[in-house]
Design a protein around this motif. Structure first.
Motif, PDB file in Angstrom:
ATOM      1  N   TYR A  44      36.367  76.330  17.908  1.00  0.00           N
ATOM      2  CA  TYR A  44      35.212  75.573  18.389  1.00  0.00           C
ATOM      3  C   TYR A  44      35.567  74.098  18.412  1.00  0.00           C
ATOM      4  O   TYR A  44      35.913  73.509  17.363  1.00  0.00           O
ATOM      5  CB  TYR A  44      33.993  75.818  17.506  1.00  0.00           C
ATOM      6  N   ASN A  45      35.499  73.489  19.618  1.00  0.00           N
ATOM      7  CA  ASN A  45      35.728  72.058  19.787  1.00  0.00           C
ATOM      8  C   ASN A  45      34.377  71.387  19.962  1.00  0.00           C
ATOM      9  O   ASN A  45      33.695  71.585  20.984  1.00  0.00           O
ATOM     10  CB  ASN A  45      36.607  71.795  21.010  1.00  0.00           C
ATOM     11  N   ASP A  46      33.976  70.602  18.976  1.00  0.00           N
ATOM     12  CA  ASP A  46      32.652  69.973  18.998  1.00  0.00           C
ATOM     13  C   ASP A  46      32.773  68.535  18.533  1.00  0.00           C
ATOM     14  O   ASP A  46      33.836  68.078  18.076  1.00  0.00           O
ATOM     15  CB  ASP A  46      31.669  70.734  18.111  1.00  0.00           C
ATOM     16  N   THR A  47      31.632  67.833  18.658  1.00  0.00           N
ATOM     17  CA  THR A  47      31.519  66.471  18.150  1.00  0.00           C
ATOM     18  C   THR A  47      30.362  66.405  17.186  1.00  0.00           C
ATOM     19  O   THR A  47      29.430  67.227  17.235  1.00  0.00           O
ATOM     20  CB  THR A  47      31.307  65.470  19.296  1.00  0.00           C
ATOM     21  N   VAL A  48      30.384  65.413  16.334  1.00  0.00           N
ATOM     22  CA  VAL A  48      29.324  65.243  15.347  1.00  0.00           C
ATOM     23  C   VAL A  48      29.080  63.754  15.156  1.00  0.00           C
ATOM     24  O   VAL A  48      30.008  62.932  15.238  1.00  0.00           O
ATOM     25  CB  VAL A  48      29.717  65.904  14.001  1.00  0.00           C
ATOM     26  N   THR A  49      27.808  63.391  14.957  1.00  0.00           N
ATOM     27  CA  THR A  49      27.417  62.016  14.643  1.00  0.00           C
ATOM     28  C   THR A  49      26.427  62.064  13.498  1.00  0.00           C
ATOM     29  O   THR A  49      26.085  63.142  12.983  1.00  0.00           O
ATOM     30  CB  THR A  49      26.798  61.327  15.868  1.00  0.00           C
ATOM     31  N   SER A  50      25.913  60.892  13.156  1.00  0.00           N
ATOM     32  CA  SER A  50      24.960  60.826  12.049  1.00  0.00           C
ATOM     33  C   SER A  50      23.593  61.379  12.421  1.00  0.00           C
ATOM     34  O   SER A  50      22.762  61.631  11.539  1.00  0.00           O
ATOM     35  CB  SER A  50      24.812  59.377  11.579  1.00  0.00           C
ATOM     36  N   VAL A  51      23.327  61.569  13.722  1.00  0.00           N
ATOM     37  CA  VAL A  51      22.003  62.013  14.142  1.00  0.00           C
ATOM     38  C   VAL A  51      21.987  63.474  14.537  1.00  0.00           C
ATOM     39  O   VAL A  51      20.920  63.992  14.924  1.00  0.00           O
ATOM     40  CB  VAL A  51      21.488  61.147  15.318  1.00  0.00           C
ATOM     41  N   ASN A  52      23.128  64.128  14.507  1.00  0.00           N
ATOM     42  CA  ASN A  52      23.112  65.553  14.824  1.00  0.00           C
ATOM     43  C   ASN A  52      24.011  66.305  13.849  1.00  0.00           C
ATOM     44  O   ASN A  52      25.005  65.762  13.336  1.00  0.00           O
ATOM     45  CB  ASN A  52      23.571  65.800  16.257  1.00  0.00           C
ATOM     46  N   GLN A  53      23.642  67.524  13.564  1.00  0.00           N
ATOM     47  CA  GLN A  53      24.373  68.379  12.639  1.00  0.00           C
ATOM     48  C   GLN A  53      24.448  69.773  13.239  1.00  0.00           C
ATOM     49  O   GLN A  53      23.492  70.251  13.841  1.00  0.00           O
ATOM     50  CB  GLN A  53      23.702  68.420  11.275  1.00  0.00           C
ATOM     51  N   THR A  54      25.615  70.398  13.046  1.00  0.00           N
ATOM     52  CA  THR A  54      25.812  71.723  13.600  1.00  0.00           C
ATOM     53  C   THR A  54      26.043  72.712  12.465  1.00  0.00           C
ATOM     54  O   THR A  54      26.782  72.424  11.518  1.00  0.00           O
ATOM     55  CB  THR A  54      27.011  71.745  14.555  1.00  0.00           C
ATOM     56  N   THR A  55      25.388  73.856  12.577  1.00  0.00           N
ATOM     57  CA  THR A  55      25.562  74.931  11.612  1.00  0.00           C
ATOM     58  C   THR A  55      26.076  76.159  12.343  1.00  0.00           C
ATOM     59  O   THR A  55      25.465  76.606  13.333  1.00  0.00           O
ATOM     60  CB  THR A  55      24.239  75.261  10.899  1.00  0.00           C
ATOM     61  N   TYR A  56      27.196  76.694  11.851  1.00  0.00           N
ATOM     62  CA  TYR A  56      27.799  77.881  12.440  1.00  0.00           C
ATOM     63  C   TYR A  56      27.480  79.072  11.535  1.00  0.00           C
ATOM     64  O   TYR A  56      27.777  79.050  10.335  1.00  0.00           O
ATOM     65  CB  TYR A  56      29.319  77.720  12.572  1.00  0.00           C
TER      66      TYR A  56
END
Length: 851
Positions: free
Chosen positions: A58-70
């Motif tokens: 999984y190629n993703d991006t992350v910042t302080s305003v979004n969070q990803t849960t797999y």
């Protein structure tokens, strides 16, 4: 503060609830508060959950305003265990706000940041952008169970950060017995695997190997639990662990793991100092980050079954059988000797014995004369020629009419014996008024006989030499008790902490028994104790026979042979037993701090053997027990200083070399003049006078040629050893000091044998067999000693590079064989000292020459 309704709406929007959840609990609310930053006023973070699959990147991006849960689901089978590995790559290095990865499982939570910052020596920091971690696998009771786990990705960075996430199954997660498995590890990608004990197997050996020394690694054995401690900064928290370069081995017992299974964890360290590698530079700034470089290491792991209880029994029976056989052989030889003595007593008590037969019992020829003296065969004289005819004539005259010697009145002999048993002191001889008996005149004769140096009272001398035994027995008690206490503490620390770098075992052949980690190394020291006890019994038998001969006024015991004093022999036997005990204590936990236990009584044995050799021909002037043990205490004192301060310390080596040379010169003077010199303010004036008169004014050779040859050779050897120590400065100072003692002992023993043969004496069959047998055994023993299965002079990881498998009965290694052979060789050496002068038992003491 956000209201409870806003929390519920965000939970619903984030789709965090797994199938079957009806409403969030307090734990979910708390987790949301901590990890999703919704506890603050006005906090707003978009949380997105993805149903993820294994073996997909999984190629993703992350910042302080979004969070990803797999979200992953994983089927766990009770009969088959598969590992799960999470691999993360961060394409950009954001050290100010790293990405946080949190893996939530049913019974555990694992979190790590990327870049992963690992600390080394002096708190140096090494960042890693590629991280791989294996998830722990809690046991399940069901035949098959589906478990869910989640990987949360978040950061506090306001910039978009790219990352790659991949979760894969580890098919070879469970290790198989006797099946090698290869893998790769690095500081940020540790590896661990599971092993389950098969039925009927109680002990296994876990071996980890690599083809390269560095980078330095750590192998650990941990119980099945979560979390698994698999980072450089926490791998030593639980279980057993050890550093390694090329080799590592840990013996694991089923009784230590209630679940009948364990994890094998391998971690690559961030630095190599623990394995003896080069020290890196010290950072100028405390927070400076250092590029770790490529620290990937290829390794393989193999779990092999250890020996069973049958091997333990065979090993112990083999050890006992070897040394009990010496008792049997000694008993047979003693029976044969008793028969010979009874036959001799029958001949001595025969009423019709002829003078020729009686003379033959006393070592005379058939014509009643003694064998030729050594000087009749060309011994050195003052100018290198043979002894003058006057001296030979005097010697022959003194040996005529030996049969008249046998007709001496028994009453006078009894009276002499009674006087020798009177209460006198050792110094009574020194106050004799008869000028002909003055010790200065007697001891400075050109040619001395044993009778000249055996003039002191027998009972007093016997008591003097018995002090050797009582002193060493006292030393043994006070030395052994704290040693035993200390090594028990060492073993306890090893068992409690699991740190296997404390003790330098041969881990490939270390068989535990109870609380002991290497029982075979302790058992092999049994030979020193058993053979030391056997030697004491042999000496006791000789002592009893000699005392009985004195009681019945036996002429041979009173006037013939080397004077029998057994105190030093008793001390030698006791020292051999203590060597076995202390060597066993050392091998409970062999390391740098307690190596002294293994060598102290070796110095004692070497010193006592030299003293006994000197005492044979110089019973009146041999050192007292107090002086001897004081000198040996000085040797042990320097041994301790050398082990602690001797590594590369030039000042210590200079001081020791000077003391070594001065002690050699002092002892040489003492031996050459037989104690008839004084160390006072006028010593330098007398030395100059002797040099002037004997070397400058007229060039005359030394008065005592034989002694001078020995002392010159001894000084050459000792000066050479002192020069070697000063130049090379060996790390193992204790072994270097022991080599000095052994070289001097061998030199003096060779001199004694040569002079004995030159003096017309002979070596009987028993001592000759002992000499040849002992020489062969010593040769094999030294071969196994120099195999070097471990060494505390290096780091524990470097020491393990020398570890090797057992070579005898799958129970004993090379060092155990050294214990067997060296104990036999020492016992044989003691027998040589005890029996080498048996040919003189029927020769009058005024016919036995001093050298």
């Amino acid at each position: 503060m956000a209201s409870r309704s806003s929390w519920k709406s965000r939970l619903k929007r984030s789709r965090l609830r797994a199938p079957g959840w009806t409403r969030p609990g307090l734990a979910a609310l708390f987790w949301l508060c901590v990890t999703q930053s919704v506890c603050g006023a006005g906090a707003a973070k978009a949380v997105m959950q993805k149903d993820a699959e294994f073996d997909v990147t999984y190629n993703d991006t992350v910042t302080s305003v979004n969070q990803t849960t797999y979200a992953f689901n994983h089927t766990i089978s009770r009969n088959k265990t598969e590992g799960v590995r999470v691999t993360v790559d961060v394409l950009e290095q954001t050290l100010e706000a790293p990405i946080l990865f949190v893996v939530r499982q049913k019974q555990a939570v694992m979190s790590f940041q990327v870049p992963l910052i690992l600390r080394g020596l002096y708190q140096r920091k090494y960042p890693y952008k590629h991280v791989g971690r294996t998830l722990c696998q809690p046991p399940t009771r069901a035949a098959s169970e589906t478990q869910y786990f989640f990987v949360d990705v978040s950061t506090l960075s306001s910039h978009r950060t790219n990352y790659q996430l991949r979760v894969s199954r580890v098919e070879s997660f469970t290790l198989q017995t006797d099946k090698k498995f290869s893998f790769t590890a690095s500081p940020s990608q540790p590896q661990f695997f599971k092993y389950v004990f098969p039925d009927g197997m109680d002990t296994v050996i876990v071996k980890v190997n690599s083809d390269v020394n560095f980078p330095c690694s750590v192998m650990s054995v941990q119980d099945i639990q979560c979390p698994v401690y698999d980072l450089d900064n926490n791998v030593g928290f639980i279980g057993m662990y050890q550093t390694m370069t090329k080799k590592g081995a840990i013996t694991v017992q089923r009784k230590d793991f209630p679940s009948n299974s364990f994890y094998v964890v391998v971690v690559v360290k961030t630095e190599d100092e623990a394995c003896g590698g080069p020290l890196r530079f010290y950072p100028l700034q405390p927070d400076e980050l250092i590029d770790a470089g490529n620290r990937t290491k290829d390794l393989d792991v193999l779990v092999s079954p250890a020996i069973n209880s049958e091997k333990y029994v065979i090993g112990m029976l083999f050890c006992l059988g070897i040394f009990l056989s010496f008792y049997v052989v000694t008993l047979l030889v003693a029976c044969m000797e008793n028969k010979r003595l009874k036959r001799r007593e029958m001949y001595e008590n025969a009423p019709d014995m002829s003078p020729a037969e009686t003379a033959s019992l006393l070592g005379k020829n058939a014509d009643g004369k003694t064998p030729a003296s050594p000087y009749e065969y060309g011994s050195f004289a003052d100018n290198g020629s043979t002894l003058s005819s006057e001296a030979v004539t005097d010697s022959a005259t003194s040996t005529d009419n030996n049969y008249g010697y046998l007709e001496r009145s028994l009453d006078s002999v009894a009276r002499s014996r009674q006087e020798s048993l009177s209460s006198v002191e050792e110094d009574d001889y020194d106050t004799l008024d008869d000028i002909d008996s003055d010790k200065n005149i007697v001891r400075t004769k050109k040619y001395l006989c044993v009778s000249d140096l055996a003039r002191k009272d027998k009972r007093v001398l016997s008591k003097k030499y018995q002090i050797y035994f009582w002193n060493i027995a006292t030393i043994a008690v006070f030395y052994a008790l704290p040693v035993i206490q200390l090594v028990i503490t060492y073993q306890t620390v090893v068992n409690v902490t699991g740190n296997q770098d404390i003790c330098y075992y041969n881990f490939l052949c270390a068989h535990p028994l109870g609380a002991l980690s290497a029982f075979n190394n302790i058992l092999s020291n049994l030979g020193y104790v058993m053979l030391g006890l056997l030697f004491l019994l042999i000496v006791l038998k000789r002592d009893v026979i000699h005392n009985r001969a004195l009681v019945r006024n036996d002429l041979n015991a009173l006037e013939c042979g080397i004077p029998k004093h057994f105190g030093v022999y008793y001390a030698m036997g006791t020292a051999l037993m203590m060597e076995g005990l202390l060597s066993a204590c050392y091998h409970v936990c062999p390391n740098y701090t307690n190596f002294q236990f293994d060598t102290s009584f070796m110095y004692m044995i070497a010193g006592l053997c030299m003293l006994k050799l000197y005492q044979k021909r110089h019973p009146d002037i041999n050192a007292s027990a107090y002086t001897a043990y004081a000198c040996l205490a000085g040797v042990i004192f320097f041994s301790v200083l050398g082990v602690v301060f001797g590594r590369g310390n030039m000042v210590f080596w200079i001081v020791f070399s000077v003391i070594h040379i001065l002690a050699t010169m002092f002892l040489s003077t003492q031996l050459y003049y037989m104690g008839r010199w004084r160390l006072d303010a006028g010593i330098l004036r007398r030395i100059v006078y002797v040099i002037y008169t004997d070397c400058i004014r007229q060039c005359s050779g030394p008065m005592y040629i034989d002694r001078m040859v020995l002392l010159v050779m001894g000084n050459i050897v000792n000066w050479s050893l002192a020069a070697y120590g000063l130049i090379e400065r060996p790390n193992d100072f204790a072994s270097y000091l022991l080599a000095i003692a052994i070289c001097n002992l061998l030199l003096y023993f060779a001199f004694y044998i040569i002079m004995k043969l030159r003096s017309g004496e002979r070596i009987k069959c028993l001592p000759l067999v002992c000499i040849l047998f002992t020489a062969v055994v010593w040769g094999f023993a030294l071969y196994f000693f120099f195999q070097g299965l471990s060494t505390w002079q290096k780091t524990p990881a470097e020491s393990r590079e020398h570890n090797r498998d057992c070579i005898l009965l799958s129970f004993f290694d090379d060092h155990d064989i050294w214990h067997f052979l060296s104990s036999i060789a020492m016992f044989g050496s003691f027998l040589v000292l005890l029996t080498m002068d048996d040919d003189l038992d029927t020769v009058q003491r005024d016919k036995i020459f001093v050298f």
